[in-house]
Design an enzyme around this catalytic site. Structure first.
Site, PDB file in Angstrom:
ATOM      1  CG  ASP A 195      12.135  -3.246   2.635  1.00 13.93           C
ATOM      2  OD1 ASP A 195      11.277  -3.247   1.725  1.00 13.93           O
ATOM      3  OD2 ASP A 195      12.047  -4.178   3.567  1.00 13.93           O
ATOM      4  CG  LEU A 276       4.143 -11.292   1.963  1.00 12.51           C
ATOM      5  CD1 LEU A 276       3.738 -12.380   2.867  1.00 12.51           C
ATOM      6  CD2 LEU A 276       3.264 -11.170   0.739  1.00 12.51           C
ATOM      7  NE  ARG A 277       9.373  -2.369   4.886  1.00 11.15           N
ATOM      8  CZ  ARG A 277       8.932  -2.060   6.199  1.00 11.15           C
ATOM      9  NH1 ARG A 277       8.504  -3.175   7.061  1.00 11.15           N
ATOM     10  NH2 ARG A 277       9.043  -0.955   6.698  1.00 11.15           N
ATOM     11  CB  ALA A 278       5.756  -4.388  -1.430  1.00 13.74           C
ATOM     12  CB  VAL A 281       4.007  -0.282   2.554  1.00 15.18           C
ATOM     13  CG1 VAL A 281       4.041   1.064   2.154  1.00 15.18           C
ATOM     14  CG2 VAL A 281       4.873  -0.761   3.530  1.00 15.18           C
TER      15      VAL A 281
END
Ligand SMILES: [Zn+2]
Length: 712
Positions: A195, A276-278, A281
């Site tokens: 991740d 929400l990292r996706a 990015v």
């Protein structure tokens, strides 16, 4: 220009990788690249070529920590620096972290001896300091030591490296572009580390003749005359570097409209990513792509490109799902977002009936296939309780040996309890058995070996030094400390092991114990092994012989694939299975002496073969042999049905190991989906009503074991 490095522009093909690296060069906030692919694809060549096209870095003269003159770090260990001390520029660095690096090499070394005896804070910067404002490259990142992974993750998350030894501490900035390459066949990456990479790219060697020969042509030309080759590509390299610098300047002006942002959110929701990292990015990569393409507004093409690189590794649920992204689904999600323009924000695509993992291996309608294989020997009543949950296949010709029936599909995996090798080992770090390690809980003090002491046991050191103070003529403050007083802390942590599965794949298993349930159980143990960083191997036995279906490896995916494809049938040469395991472990002990094995025998304990021989006796003698060699073992008892012989228990005593029923393998037996289905047909029947998509709650999450570690 560094003539020993192959030029970035001269690498043939690998367009996705080229783009991913360039987007990170334009915007380091994208968060790095993970490159997955087989050996020999020149992925490392391309990564190592990256530094040459990165814009140079402004530095402060004399600072070993690469302070930026435009934003001086007041806490720099080499500081404080005077304002206006510009030291010119240097090329951007690519620092390579070797997989076997020590902790000191990575975070830097504090000289405890000097700190205690001279009161000097002597610190030798490590690779994290060297990589600040550049690239940190880890080849074979999947093989990186767990402890280094933790340090790396901490530094990457904080943009700071922090070293502390016995109260002496150093902190410095460490912001770097993280690039990792790996060969998935050699084992998967820990989900937390996965991740951490902004983008992932799969690379493969070109299959067409022309690009293949061009790769070789350029490689040979480079090797024959590196400087001349570099000179021929210098213009292309300078052009690329110029475009990157220009895109960097454009980056702050790029606008991410609400509509583009909704497309990002829609795509991320459609692929069911965690957190929400996706989204972040994807948005950053889309902005970088717009800047790279010479635009100042993010288009849906930017979002599409970004999602294709940012999402594949985030939607993976466990190591057995295929990587990659369904591009049709990506286009549908983008289209949906465009059409939804102006509608409420809450009718996202999560109601879509066909999630990306709708094609999981345990759809109920083919879950029972192969289960009802007839036994080749008919000494026990085993026909009655066949397949109460599906009833879709009438038993085919009872008694007929059918060694190559279709392989049973594994049941859904569950979170397995931790099986452990007793005693204390000293193997590679992991999460399974107790071991002496380089980190973890301090359990004792010891006299260190020659070389720097990195983990001082301070109380023991003081106790060792105290009796000599008068003789050494101590005056005033400060202890008179000699090298021989130093005591090192001994740590206890956990090691990884080799889990060697010995799986009965004979006709008797197919009939009695339901190969699907057994495979599901082994799959769960494999998942568990993956999360605990074990090596795994697989011996199967059926028909006339035993096979080493998978030699010990770190690739749990390979093990899972072999297991799923395993066809049941034939007689039950248990002794051959155990002997093959014995032989495999002996070889492996030579190869990797410190890794302690755990033998997991999956069987109902029965042994059959040609008439007249004492198959059970032979099996127990083989078990004796394994026990005598000191191998720890667990027998997973697959016996089911109304008549039970308890043979697995007898085998376990011969192995001097433990015996567990399949349903006892779950960490939380109540939550496990595995039941003794023969005994409880109603439970089994209710399973068939499950929807085709897997319920997320009963699926072991990649992040699970981390949380579970505290409880285990
Ligand atoms: Zn500095």
């Amino acid at each position: 220009m560094n003539a020993s490095v192959f030029p970035f522009s001269a690498v043939v093909g690998m367009d996705d990788l080229r783009l991913a690296l360039v987007l990170n060069a334009v915007s380091p906030a994208v968060g790095g690249v993970l490159v997955r692919g087989e050996k020999g694809t020149a992925k490392s060549t391309m990564v190592r070529a990256l530094a040459a096209i990165l814009p140079p870095v402004d530095i402060v003269a004399g600072c070993r920590f690469s302070c930026d003159p435009a934003a001086l770090d007041p806490a720099c260990p080499d500081g404080p620096h005077e304002v206006d001390v510009a030291g010119g520029t240097r090329p951007a660095r690519l620092v390579e972290l070797p997989v076997g690096a020590s902790e000191d090499r990575l975070v830097g070394a504090l000289d405890i001896e000097r700190a205690l005896t001279e009161g000097v804070k002597a610190y030798e910067p490590g690779l994290l300091a060297a990589a600040h404002r550049g690239v940190l490259y880890v080849d074979e990142v999947n093989l990186l030591h767990d402890h280094l992974v933790d340090l790396l993750l901490d530094a990457a998350a904080l943009g700071t490296s922090y070293v502390e030894r016995e109260g002496v501490s150093v902190r410095h900035a460490a912001r770097f572009l993280l690039v990792g390459t790996m060969n998935p066949e050699e084992g998967e990456l820990r989900p937390q580390l996965l991740d951490r990479f902004g983008l992932t790219v799969e690379v493969a060697a070109p299959r067409e003749v022309e690009p293949r020969s061009e790769v070789v042509r350029r490689r040979l030309a480079f090797e024959a005359d590196p400087a001349g080759f570099a000179a021929r590509w210098a213009l292309a390299e300078a052009d690329l570097a110029g475009r990157i610098a220009e895109a960097r300047r454009r980056l702050p002006a790029v606008e991410l409209s609400d509509s583009a942002l909704r497309q990002v959110a829609s795509v991320c929701a459609a692929f069911d990513v965690d957190g929400l990292r996706a989204d972040l990015v994807t948005a950053r990569a889309a902005i970088a792509h717009a800047a790279w393409s010479g635009r100042t507004e993010v288009s849906s093409e930017d979002v599409r490109v970004a999602a294709r690189l940012a999402l594949p590794h985030r939607r993976r649920r466990d190591p057995f799902d295929a990587p990659g992204l369904d591009e049709d689904q990506l286009d549908e999600a983008l289209e949906a977002a465009r059409q939804d323009e102006g509608d409420g924000p809450d009718d996202g695509p999560d109601g879509s009936p066909d999630g990306p993992d709708g094609s999981g291996p345990e759809r109920p309608d083919d879950g029972g296939r192969g289960d009802d294989a007839p036994a080749t020997d008919t000494t026990l009543p085993d026909g009655t309780p066949e397949d109460p949950e599906t009833g879709d296949q009438p038993p085919a010709g009872t008694g007929a040996p059918a060694p190559d029936r279709p392989a049973a599909t594994p049941d859904q995996p569950f979170r397995a309890r931790r099986l452990e090798v007793p005693g204390r080992g000293s193997g590679a770090a992991g999460r399974r058995s107790r071991a002496e390690t380089s980190s973890g809980r301090v359990t004792r003090a010891r006299v260190p070996d020659a070389g720097p002491v990195s983990r001082l046991h301070l109380p023991a050191t003081l106790v060792a030094a105290a009796p000599h103070q008068v003789a050494r003529g101590r005056t005033g403050r400060g202890l008179v400390l000699h090298r021989q007083d130093l005591r090192e802390a001994g740590h206890e942590g956990r090691e990884s092991n080799l889990i060697l599965f010995v799986v009965d794949a004979s006709g008797s298993m197919a009939a009695r114990a339901r190969m699907s349930a057994v495979k599901g159980a082994v799959l769960s143990l494999l998942l568990d092994a993956y999360q605990r960083r074990d090596k795994v191997g697989l011996v199967t036995f059926r028909g006339a012989d035993a096979t080493l279906a998978l030699p010990p490896t770190s690739s749990v995916e390979a093990a899972a694939a072999r297991l799923s494809a395993l066809p049941p049938g034939g007689r039950t040469p248990l002794a051959a299975g155990l002997l093959r395991a014995h032989e495999t472990l002996r070889t492996e002990r030579l190869r990797d002496p410190r890794r302690r094995p755990l033998l997991v025998v999956v069987t109902d304990g029965r042994a059959t073969g040609v008439r007249g021989a004492d198959h059970l006796g032979q099996a127990h003698r083989a078990a004796d042999l394994l026990a005598a060699s000191g191998v720890a073992s667990v027998v997973v008892d697959c016996e089911s049905g109304p008549v039970r012989l308890g043979l697995a228990g007898q085998l376990a005593s011969a192995l001097r190991g433990e015996v567990l029923r399949v349903d006892e393998l779950a960490a939380d037996p109540l939550a496990a989906s595995v039941r003794d289905r023969t005994a409880d047909a109603r439970t089994a029947r209710s399973r068939t009503t499950r929807p085709a998509t897997r319920p997320a709650t009963s699926r072991p999450r990649p992040s699970g074991p981390r949380r579970a570690r505290g409880v285990a």
